[in-house]
Design a protein around this motif. Structure first.
Motif, PDB file in Angstrom:
ATOM      1  N   THR A   1       0.846  -1.193   0.000  1.00  5.73           N
ATOM      2  CA  THR A   1       0.000   0.000   0.000  1.00  5.73           C
ATOM      3  C   THR A   1       0.884   1.247   0.000  1.00  5.73           C
ATOM      4  N   ALA A   2       1.977   1.194   0.767  1.00  4.91           N
ATOM      5  CA  ALA A   2       2.902   2.335   0.784  1.00  4.91           C
ATOM      6  C   ALA A   2       3.506   2.561  -0.604  1.00  4.91           C
TER       7      ALA A   2
ATOM      8  N   ARG B   1       2.022   2.029  -3.455  1.00  6.77           N
ATOM      9  CA  ARG B   1       1.021   2.737  -4.256  1.00  6.77           C
ATOM     10  C   ARG B   1       0.906   4.184  -3.803  1.00  6.77           C
ATOM     11  N   ALA B   2       1.024   4.405  -2.497  1.00  4.44           N
ATOM     12  CA  ALA B   2       0.935   5.773  -1.978  1.00  4.44           C
ATOM     13  C   ALA B   2       2.098   6.624  -2.503  1.00  4.44           C
TER      14      ALA B   2
ATOM     15  N   VAL C   1       1.607   7.577  -6.189  1.00  4.68           N
ATOM     16  CA  VAL C   1       0.678   8.664  -6.542  1.00  4.68           C
ATOM     17  C   VAL C   1       1.091  10.012  -5.964  1.00  4.68           C
ATOM     18  N   ASP C   2       1.717  10.031  -4.788  1.00  6.09           N
ATOM     19  CA  ASP C   2       1.999  11.326  -4.166  1.00  6.09           C
ATOM     20  C   ASP C   2       3.113  11.179  -3.131  1.00  6.09           C
TER      21      ASP C   2
ATOM     22  N   GLU D   1       5.158  13.315  -1.729  1.00  7.06           N
ATOM     23  CA  GLU D   1       5.232  14.260  -0.617  1.00  7.06           C
ATOM     24  C   GLU D   1       4.204  13.913   0.470  1.00  7.06           C
ATOM     25  N   ALA D   2       2.988  13.596   0.025  1.00  8.65           N
ATOM     26  CA  ALA D   2       1.963  13.215   0.999  1.00  8.65           C
ATOM     27  C   ALA D   2       2.377  11.931   1.717  1.00  8.65           C
ATOM     28  N   ALA D   3       3.031  11.035   1.001  1.00  3.54           N
ATOM     29  CA  ALA D   3       3.494   9.793   1.623  1.00  3.54           C
ATOM     30  C   ALA D   3       4.506  10.103   2.719  1.00  3.54           C
ATOM     31  N   GLU D   4       5.400  11.057   2.445  1.00 11.14           N
ATOM     32  CA  GLU D   4       6.377  11.426   3.469  1.00 11.14           C
ATOM     33  C   GLU D   4       5.684  12.031   4.687  1.00 11.14           C
TER      34      GLU D   4
ATOM     35  N   PHE E   1      -4.465  10.094  -1.235  1.00 11.26           N
ATOM     36  CA  PHE E   1      -3.851   9.143  -2.164  1.00 11.26           C
ATOM     37  C   PHE E   1      -4.919   8.651  -3.129  1.00 11.26           C
TER      38      PHE E   1
ATOM     39  N   MET F   1      -2.803   4.258   5.888  1.00 12.15           N
ATOM     40  CA  MET F   1      -1.485   4.840   5.617  1.00 12.15           C
ATOM     41  C   MET F   1      -1.160   5.941   6.624  1.00 12.15           C
TER      42      MET F   1
END
Ligand SMILES: Nc1ncnc2c1ncn2[C@@H]1O[C@H](COP(=O)(O)OP(=O)(O)OP(=O)(O)O)[C@@H](O)[C@H]1O
Ligand SMILES: [Mg+2]
Lengths: 292, 232
Positions: free
Chosen positions: A166-167, A169-170, A173-174, A176-179, B88, B99
């Motif tokens: 899942t991470a 895929r995160a 897509v994005d 910065e948002a993942a960080e 996301f 997440m």
């Protein structure tokens, strides 16, 4: 009709190999927008590893396959760490050229160390041919298709249902948002290379069994075809890469079957061009305008 | 709790933040208001570790944040809801929320239940792709995702941006509610009137510098602030 099914079986076998390779291209592209030109060479290393452990340690097919996946995963992660990670903030073209460099390095390094000659891949699985409704199928073909499908299901489970998947895929897509939720993109990128390279390692052992012969340049053409498969399926899309791989494999065998062997590679590139014109985002690709 | 001193941040040659000081005390709602391009988002990104200061310090409970990675900063208890929501897309609502608890998988499910209690609309849409949510729902998802990390300090970057008035009121109610749960809030807004109403204290930012500071009430009553940010 019989020939049709015969070629379909052959095409599916070859297509499984392309599909396994295409998955690696598409996952890496999805996450760091890099076309990893060295991917086909990891497949070559996987085949050589299989050759080595089977001849040297007389291991069976399963051990050769799994150990090759582990070795290739480690190699893919190492290449990412040494060659691509330092270029994370460089222009994309820099990383692309580096990938071509890594590819040459692996090809020539293997030729230098072990010779450029073609070797016979040890046949750990005795080949049997049987006929079903007039269509000849070998147990090796069944093995290739079954193992590939199992690996694809496993990949799908990892990507859809694990925290790391899942991470992935995160981050794709994005980033910065993942960080901002605490994901370290470096770990995820490394994991992605490991996963893709493991599939390439498996494909290398499978192709050794199927075609019987391996050499240090064996990754070049399949690498490019698998890349085309990933583009046809929609680069970045995992189901797309799997489907694209099967399509390219089937196309190639059919072109060969109608007596146009000499054009089988050309046919693949024609498909690439046609897809880029009519469906630029590929079959499963999202049509996003890219910010460059 | 959070102490920012002499903060400067550059984008190449552009000085976006030019020496900013402010403090957020435990339990407060503090707001930074200012026009477009004042440097508000840049400050929040620097607190979260996405950007590095070129000068100054950011201290959070005696830790120097400038030395920590974004992931360590989240682990220290600071979560951010970024400007423009940044959910996301392609992941479901539940996956987005999970997440949010990336670093605390052990308490994830229990936190998920709490967030769904607070945002019933998200629960209704839990299996839906986040990209298909309305703007207001996406804003709630982004806030719920940040709450999944159980932050002690929540950074909100223009949570009411682009929303209909009814949704804006809802968002401000949620902010008060989150604050009532014991979370300290640093709120960035262009909707200065409402931000100053909920805030204990505020800072007015212009061209990368703090121009004025005071309690929410005092700033609301200030003639210069009224003229510049509250439409007279
Ligand atoms: N990635 C970037 N590269 C270069 N300059 C940037 C970048 N991001 C922001 N800036 C500049 O830095 C300054 C401050 O931007 P910032 O986004 O922090 O403002 P803001 O106060 O959040 O504005 P808004 O209310 O519009 O969100 C602006 O002049 C902006 O043009
Ligand atoms: Mg902003």
């Amino acid at each position: 009709m019989q020939t049709f099914f015969q070629q379909l079986i052959n095409g599916l076998s070859l297509g499984s190999i392309y599909a396994l390779l295409a998955l690696g291209y598409t996952m890496v592209y999805g996450i760091i927008k890099l076309i990893n030109f060295a991917h086909g060479d990891i497949y070559m290393i996987g085949a050589f590893w299989g050759y080595y452990v089977i001849n040297q340690y007389h291991v069976d097919f399963g051990v050769a396959l799994v150990s090759s996946m582990v070795i290739c995963a480690a190699l893919g992660m190492l290449i990412e760490y040494l060659a691509y990670k330092p270029l994370r903030n460089s222009p994309r073209i820099t990383a692309l050229i580096t990938a071509i460099g890594v590819s040459y390095f692996l090809e020539n390094g293997m030729s230098f160390l072990f010779g450029a000659n073609t070797r016979n891949f040890p046949q750990v699985v005795a080949s049997h041919r049987f006929t079903v409704f007039g269509v000849a199928v070998t147990n090796i073909q069944l093995l290739i298709v079954t193992v590939s499908l199992l690996l694809m299901v496993a990949l799908q489970l990892i990507v859809q249902h694990t925290r790391m998947g899942t991470a992935m895929r995160a981050v794709a897509v994005d980033q910065e948002a993942a960080e901002l939720v605490g994901i370290n993109p470096n770990h995820v990128i490394s994991f992605t290379f490991g996963l893709g390279s493991a599939l390439a390692g498996a494909a290398g052992v499978l192709i050794g069994l199927y075609y019987n012969s391996i050499d240090p340049l064996m990754g070049m053409v399949p690498g490019i075809k698998a890349f085309v498969a990933a583009v046809v399926g929609g680069i970045g899309s995992i189901p797309g890469a799997a489907l694209g791989g099967f399509l390219i494999g089937i196309l190639e065998t059919f072109v060969q079957a109608i007596g146009l062997s000499a054009y089988k590679d050309a046919a693949v590139y024609v498909v690439l061009i046609v897809i880029l014109v009519v469906l630029p985002a590929g079959i499963f690709g999202k049509n996003v305008k890219e910010k460059v | 709790m959070l102490n920012v001193v002499g903060l400067k941040v550059n984008y190449g040659a552009i000085q976006a933040v030019q020496g900013v000081d402010f403090t957020v005390n435990d339990g407060e709602i503090v707001t930074l208001i200012g026009a477009n391009g004042a440097g508000k988002s840049t400050i929040l990104k620097t607190i979260s570790g996405l950007l590095r200061p070129s000068a100054g310090t950011i201290t959070y409970n005696d830790q120097n944040l400038a030395k920590l990675s974004p992931s360590k900063i989240v682990a220290a208890g600071i979560a951010q809801v970024p400007e423009g929501r940044h959910v996301f897309e392609g992941l479901t609502v539940t996956e987005n929320l999970r997440m949010g608890a990336y670093l605390s998988p052990k308490t994830r499910d229990e936190q998920l239940a709490a967030v769904y209690d607070q945002f019933p609309v998200l629960k209704e849409r839990r299996s839906q792709d986040a990209a298909t949510l309305s703007g207001g729902e996406q804003q709630m998802l982004a806030m719920g995702r940040a709450m999944m990390a159980k932050p002690k300090l929540l950074l909100l970057d223009e949570p009411s941006m682009g929303l209909a008035p009814i949704y804006i009121n809802k968002i401000f109610d949620i902010i008060k509610n989150i604050h009532a749960q014991g979370v300290t809030v640093l709120l960035i807004e262009q909707n200065a009137a409402q931000a100053l109403q909920v805030a204990d204290r505020g800072y007015v930012l212009a061209s990368g510098q703090v121009k004025m500071t005071g309690t929410g009430k005092a700033l609301l009553a200030n003639d210069d602030v009224r003229a510049a940010y509250l439409g007279g």
